[in-house]
Scaffold this motif. Structure first.
Motif, short mmCIF file in Angstrom:
data_model
loop_
_atom_site.label_atom_id
_atom_site.label_comp_id
_atom_site.label_asym_id
_atom_site.label_seq_id
_atom_site.Cartn_x
_atom_site.Cartn_y
_atom_site.Cartn_z
N GLY A 60 57.01 0.69 -76.93
CA GLY A 60 58.34 1.31 -77.04
C GLY A 60 58.48 2.53 -76.16
N GLN A 61 57.40 3.26 -75.98
CA GLN A 61 57.44 4.46 -75.13
C GLN A 61 57.62 4.11 -73.67
OE1 GLN A 61 53.78 6.44 -76.08
NE2 GLN A 61 54.57 7.31 -77.98
N HIS A 62 57.33 2.87 -73.30
CA HIS A 62 57.43 2.44 -71.90
C HIS A 62 58.58 1.47 -71.66
CE1 HIS A 62 53.68 4.41 -70.87
NE2 HIS A 62 53.19 3.94 -71.99
N ARG A 63 59.48 1.40 -72.63
CA ARG A 63 60.57 0.44 -72.54
C ARG A 63 61.42 0.61 -71.29
NH1 ARG A 63 63.30 -1.77 -77.68
NH2 ARG A 63 61.09 -1.70 -78.04
N GLY A 64 61.68 1.80 -70.86
CA GLY A 64 62.53 2.03 -69.69
C GLY A 64 61.79 2.10 -68.36
N ASP A 65 60.47 1.94 -68.40
CA ASP A 65 59.68 2.03 -67.18
C ASP A 65 60.02 0.88 -66.23
OD1 ASP A 65 58.51 4.16 -68.40
OD2 ASP A 65 56.51 3.29 -68.55
N PRO A 66 59.85 1.11 -64.93
CA PRO A 66 60.09 0.02 -63.97
C PRO A 66 59.08 -1.10 -64.18
CG PRO A 66 59.25 1.99 -62.86
CD PRO A 66 59.45 2.34 -64.29
#
Length: 130
Positions: A60-66
């Motif tokens: 969830g912490q990396h949901r917006g990562d490329p």
């Protein structure tokens, strides 16, 4: 928490399992080293649930990562082999077969691979200069 040798566990397995059902853990020791444990199933389930929650929180912490495509991952993995025979030799597929092992002559032969998946990977790799 009891510690038993492998041979003691083998001799007392029914008792060790009964203790686990009663909520007690038993550590198994081999050559003086703690190597395993028989634990109550509720404890194992709680550990598995905690690991799943931690992984979900991390994801969830990396949901917006490329993100990257499979072709980019493959290109990065194959980069150390650039210029080697492995990277420059076209794969050879002397014949194509279906899952039952029968030859398929009516399917077109695709350059660089024996099927559409290999052709797709080859095409993506070419896009990245590989």
């Amino acid at each position: 928490m009891d510690e038993l040798s492998v041979s003691e566990v083998a001799a007392q397995l029914a008792e060790v399992l009964s203790r686990a059902e009663a909520g007690q853990s038993t550590v198994i020791v081999r050559s003086g080293e703690r190597v395993a444990a028989v634990v109550p199933i509720e404890l194992l389930d709680a550990i598995d649930a905690a690991i799943d929650q931690l992984a979900a929180r991390e994801a969830g912490q990396h949901r917006g990562d490329p993100t990257v495509s499979l072709a980019e991952v493959l290109a990065d993995l194959l980069e150390p082999f650039a210029g080697s025979t492995l990277a420059t030799t076209e794969p050879e597929y002397p014949f194509r077969t279906d899952p039952m092992g029968d030859e398929i002559d009516s399917m077109p032969r695709l350059e660089g691979g024996g099927g559409s998946i290999l052709a797709d990977i080859d095409r993506h790799m070419e896009e990245f200069g590989r």
